[in-house]
Enzyme design. Structure first.
Site, mmCIF file in Angstrom:
data_model
loop_
_atom_site.group_PDB
_atom_site.id
_atom_site.type_symbol
_atom_site.label_atom_id
_atom_site.label_comp_id
_atom_site.label_asym_id
_atom_site.label_seq_id
_atom_site.Cartn_x
_atom_site.Cartn_y
_atom_site.Cartn_z
ATOM 1 N N LYS A 75 2.411 -5.588 2.478
ATOM 2 C CA LYS A 75 1.332 -5.898 2.519
ATOM 3 C C LYS A 75 1.024 -8.336 2.809
ATOM 4 O O LYS A 75 -0.737 -8.001 3.139
ATOM 5 C CB LYS A 75 0.386 -5.837 1.833
ATOM 6 C CG LYS A 75 0.512 -4.195 2.120
ATOM 7 C CD LYS A 75 -0.565 -3.215 1.308
ATOM 8 C CE LYS A 75 -0.074 -1.960 1.096
ATOM 9 N NZ LYS A 75 -1.819 -0.506 0.376
ATOM 10 N N ALA A 136 -4.291 -5.797 -14.249
ATOM 11 C CA ALA A 136 -4.505 -6.998 -13.651
ATOM 12 C C ALA A 136 -3.232 -7.107 -13.245
ATOM 13 O O ALA A 136 -2.781 -8.215 -12.413
ATOM 14 C CB ALA A 136 -4.632 -8.247 -14.331
ATOM 15 N N GLY A 138 -1.787 -6.245 -8.850
ATOM 16 C CA GLY A 138 -2.527 -6.198 -6.996
ATOM 17 C C GLY A 138 -3.366 -5.751 -7.376
ATOM 18 O O GLY A 138 -3.969 -5.835 -6.514
ATOM 19 N N TYR A 233 -3.972 9.681 -7.503
ATOM 20 C CA TYR A 233 -4.535 10.435 -7.552
ATOM 21 C C TYR A 233 -3.294 12.008 -7.365
ATOM 22 O O TYR A 233 -3.471 12.932 -6.912
ATOM 23 C CB TYR A 233 -4.796 10.131 -5.539
ATOM 24 C CG TYR A 233 -3.760 9.484 -4.624
ATOM 25 C CD1 TYR A 233 -2.708 10.816 -3.951
ATOM 26 C CD2 TYR A 233 -3.913 9.060 -3.679
ATOM 27 C CE1 TYR A 233 -1.693 10.645 -3.240
ATOM 28 C CE2 TYR A 233 -3.320 7.906 -2.657
ATOM 29 C CZ TYR A 233 -1.496 9.400 -2.673
ATOM 30 O OH TYR A 233 -0.932 8.327 -2.063
HETATM 31 P P1 ATR Z 1 0.174 -2.618 -8.329
HETATM 32 O O1 ATR Z 1 0.794 -3.396 -7.621
HETATM 33 O O2 ATR Z 1 0.458 -1.866 -8.312
HETATM 34 O O3 ATR Z 1 -1.473 -2.926 -9.494
HETATM 35 P P2 ATR Z 1 1.598 -3.780 -10.700
HETATM 36 O O4 ATR Z 1 1.200 -5.465 -10.751
HETATM 37 O O5 ATR Z 1 3.081 -4.463 -11.355
HETATM 38 O O6 ATR Z 1 1.124 -3.108 -9.535
HETATM 39 O O7 ATR Z 1 0.508 -3.559 -11.949
HETATM 40 C C1 ATR Z 1 0.895 -2.937 -12.529
HETATM 41 C C2 ATR Z 1 -0.485 -2.875 -14.040
HETATM 42 O O8 ATR Z 1 -0.348 -2.048 -14.950
HETATM 43 C C3 ATR Z 1 -0.542 -3.552 -14.527
HETATM 44 O O9 ATR Z 1 -1.846 -4.244 -15.260
HETATM 45 C C4 ATR Z 1 0.271 -3.248 -16.110
HETATM 46 O O10 ATR Z 1 -0.251 -4.253 -16.871
HETATM 47 P P3 ATR Z 1 1.015 -5.470 -17.639
HETATM 48 O O11 ATR Z 1 0.209 -7.297 -17.032
HETATM 49 O O12 ATR Z 1 0.956 -6.347 -18.852
HETATM 50 O O13 ATR Z 1 2.285 -5.810 -17.007
HETATM 51 C C5 ATR Z 1 -0.392 -2.238 -16.174
HETATM 52 N N1 ATR Z 1 1.009 -1.905 -16.524
HETATM 53 C C6 ATR Z 1 1.630 -1.081 -16.523
HETATM 54 N N2 ATR Z 1 2.169 -0.524 -17.562
HETATM 55 C C7 ATR Z 1 2.287 -0.056 -18.704
HETATM 56 C C8 ATR Z 1 1.670 -0.167 -20.035
HETATM 57 N N3 ATR Z 1 3.204 0.745 -20.026
HETATM 58 N N4 ATR Z 1 1.026 -0.635 -20.643
HETATM 59 C C9 ATR Z 1 -0.580 -0.614 -20.402
HETATM 60 N N5 ATR Z 1 -0.104 -2.133 -19.150
HETATM 61 C C10 ATR Z 1 0.627 -1.610 -18.057
#
Ligand code: ATR
Length: 293
Positions: A75, A136, A138, A233
């Site tokens: 993307k 936070a 993408g 979803y």
């Molecule tokens: P995407 O592109 O789908 O947003 P990503 O960039 O990997 O995927 O972001 C995943 C999000 O889920 C982040 O906000 C992540 O928190 P961190 O920035 O602290 O890593 C959050 N996330 C994933 N697993 C988590 C967990 N076990 N507890 C809290 N937050 C989690």
């Protein structure tokens, strides 16, 4: 699914570029819409390797491909190969829809226009509202951008890693020239002024097969929500959604966003407007497909 379409000399091709693409529901949506509206298009998935992304786009243009969707992991990578880019997609830094022009492709982000339209359809307002976004990564960054673009007045951006929320806040507050985003740790939700907010769940927590997980367990948090919008979803009803409902709020999953990102792309490619009736019908199809898995 039995499509009634016939391929002939006037058929236009649309497709999806990604890696992997085998689990996509986009062909189902687009071929249904084409069939339903008697538009002579066909939509297929294209598995593309990173080092061949540029060739894939140039080749598609040479083959007169009408439009493409772009999914993970391209993307952002696709942007240098576009001829033109829509301002919101440019600001977000991600493109999921390419529309053919004479010189090349114009990129749009219908994930975000689609999310906005899905929310509008449910009567959810953004203009002048204060909202909460969880995550936070993408996805949450794109949502924050879109919400500021559509004039929310304040965003509490909550993330496990507060530095990532801070970084998004610094960037977007500068772009929009106002201190609209307040970055916070997930644990600090009790510092949010007590009233009712729209809460958008943008983390990957709770995604199938980890369906019992929830980004914030504490039921007190959910008292802050009049509406909860999960971008997930699968499962159809997430734990986040259940907790919103248990606290008296209204909840939605991400299927509306999936539907309307496709509808927005279809409308851009074919210069038509899709009616609420056709949108609802396609939604039912998607819902049945989601529940199969
Ligand atoms: P995407 O592109 O789908 O947003 P990503 O960039 O990997 O995927 O972001 C995943 C999000 O889920 C982040 O906000 C992540 O928190 P961190 O920035 O602290 O890593 C959050 N996330 C994933 N697993 C988590 C967990 N076990 N507890 C809290 N937050 C989690």
């Amino acid at each position: 699914m039995g499509y009634k379409m016939t391929v002939n000399g006037k058929t236009r091709l649309c497709g999806l570029i990604g890696n992997p693409v085998s689990h996509t529901m986009s062909p189902m949506i687009h071929n249904h819409l084409a069939d339903r509206l008697h538009i002579n298009n066909i939509y297929v998935p294209f598995h593309v390797e990173t080092e061949e992304l540029q060739q894939a786009i140039e080749g598609a243009h040479a083959l007169n491909v009408l439009g493409m969707n772009v999914t993970v992991p391209y993307k952002t990578d696709v942007i240098p190969f576009l001829d033109e880019i829509d301002p919101m997609a440019k600001g977000i830094g991600a493109v999921n829809t390419l529309v053919r022009t004479e010189q090349g492709y114009k990129g749009y982000n219908t994930d975000m226009t689609g999310l906005c339209r899905a929310m509008q359809t449910e009567g959810i307002r953004l203009d002048g509202e204060e909202i909460i976004i969880l995550g936070a990564g993408g996805a949450s960054r794109s949502v924050a951008y879109m919400c500021l673009y559509y004039k929310v007045s304040k965003i509490y951006l909550l993330n496990r890693t507060v530095e990532k929320a801070q970084k998004i806040a610094d960037e977007l507050n500068e772009v929009f020239e106002r201190d609209a985003i307040i970055p916070m740790s997930l644990m600090d939700f009790d510092r949010i002024p007590v009233k009712k907010y729209l809460v958008i769940q943008g983390t990957s927590i709770g995604l199938y097969p980890d369906s019992e997980a929830c980004v914030i367990e504490d039921p007190c948090f959910y008292q802050l929500a009049h509406t909860g919008y999960d971008l997930i979803y699968r499962p159809f009803q997430t734990r986040f959604m259940e907790k919103i409902e248990e606290a008296g709020g209204v909840s939605y999953n991400g299927l509306g966003m999936l539907l309307f990102q496709a509808i927005d792309a279809f409308e851009l490619w074919n210069h038509i407007e899709i009616s609420d009736e056709v949108a609802m019908e396609t939604y039912e199809l998607l819902k049945a497909e989601t529940k199969k898995a």
